[in-house]
Design a protein around this motif. Structure first.
Motif, PDB file in Angstrom:
ATOM      1  N   ARG A  21     -22.625  91.151 -52.642  1.00 29.93           N
ATOM      2  CA  ARG A  21     -22.661  92.620 -52.591  1.00 29.93           C
ATOM      3  C   ARG A  21     -22.531  93.126 -51.158  1.00 29.93           C
ATOM      4  NH1 ARG A  21     -26.706  91.750 -56.491  1.00 29.93           N
ATOM      5  NH2 ARG A  21     -28.337  91.979 -54.909  1.00 29.93           N
ATOM      6  N   LYS A  57     -18.997  92.853 -49.975  1.00 31.14           N
ATOM      7  CA  LYS A  57     -18.168  93.911 -50.575  1.00 31.14           C
ATOM      8  C   LYS A  57     -18.370  95.233 -49.846  1.00 31.14           C
ATOM      9  CE  LYS A  57     -16.979  95.930 -55.055  1.00 31.14           C
ATOM     10  NZ  LYS A  57     -17.288  95.936 -56.504  1.00 31.14           N
ATOM     11  N   ARG A  58     -19.645  95.556 -49.510  1.00 34.01           N
ATOM     12  CA  ARG A  58     -19.913  96.791 -48.777  1.00 34.01           C
ATOM     13  C   ARG A  58     -19.281  96.755 -47.395  1.00 34.01           C
ATOM     14  NH1 ARG A  58     -25.118  96.384 -51.209  1.00 34.01           N
ATOM     15  NH2 ARG A  58     -25.957  95.396 -49.336  1.00 34.01           N
TER      16      ARG A  58
END
Length: 209
Positions: free
Chosen positions: A126, A129-130
């Motif tokens: 995550r 991805k950010r």
């Protein structure tokens, strides 16, 4: 980790191992590790003080064999084992229960570790991805430009290597034929013509008309 032997049980168990055969300290540690399927391995600080106590009580003897000290059960040690055989049988049952309990603890620990690892991997994914969504377009353009320049430099090096190989091989062939007197006069004009044609094709391919 839960206690493996109850009070006094390890002392008697060591006597039972020495009844099987004389052993040095490391062999006793290894034998206990094997009995527990690798789920328990006593430290030297656990084994040697008990062996010293057994020796003081006249239940074992020790002899030096090179750098190793070998322990052997005495007749008094065998007599104590025989007198306490029911206790030894109970200890064997304790060992079986301990192996099962330790295996359960190890399995639970592995399961917890796997769950933690999966959670950490998901969190890292995550975060990646950010981070990717926050990349500056200008930075991306600069990185793309560097990649293009690097690919171009690699292509030039490869082309130069191909040209050098061609030049060296052709020079060898021409000199060989000339030395034998079999080099046709038409070869040089042909070579110049073909090189001129290849140059025009390459220049056209890279857009430098």
């Amino acid at each position: 980790m839960s206690p493996v032997f109850s009070h006094g049980s390890l002392r008697l168990y060591l006597l039972s191992l020495l009844e099987e055969s004389p052993r040095h300290g490391y062999e006793l540690i290894q034998a206990l590790t094997d009995r527990f399927g690798g789920t328990y391995s006593p430290s030297a600080g656990t084994i040697y003080p008990r062996l010293a106590k057994l020796e003081e009580e006249g239940l074992v003897t020790k002899t030096a064999e090179g750098r190793k000290t070998v322990y052997a059960i005495t007749d008094a040690g065998r007599a104590e084992l025989e007198a306490r055989r029911p206790e030894l049988d109970a200890i064997e049952e304790e060992v079986t229960d301990s192996v099962r309990r330790l295996a359960d603890e190890v399995r639970a620990g592995v399961d917890d570790a796997m769950r933690t690892l999966r959670a950490e991997l998901a969190s890292a994914a995550r975060q990646a991805k950010r981070n990717a969504s926050r990349v500056d377009p200008r930075q991306q353009a600069r990185e793309a430009g560097r990649d293009v320049r690097a690919a171009g430099a690699a292509a030039v090096r490869e082309a130069e290597a191909a040209l050098n190989e061609f030049r060296q091989q052709l020079r060898t062939d021409l000199r060989s034929e000339a030395a034998r007197g079999t080099l046709p006069e038409s070869v040089v004009p042909l070579l110049k013509s073909e090189l001129d044609r290849v140059q025009r094709a390459v220049v056209e391919a890279i857009g430098r008309r």
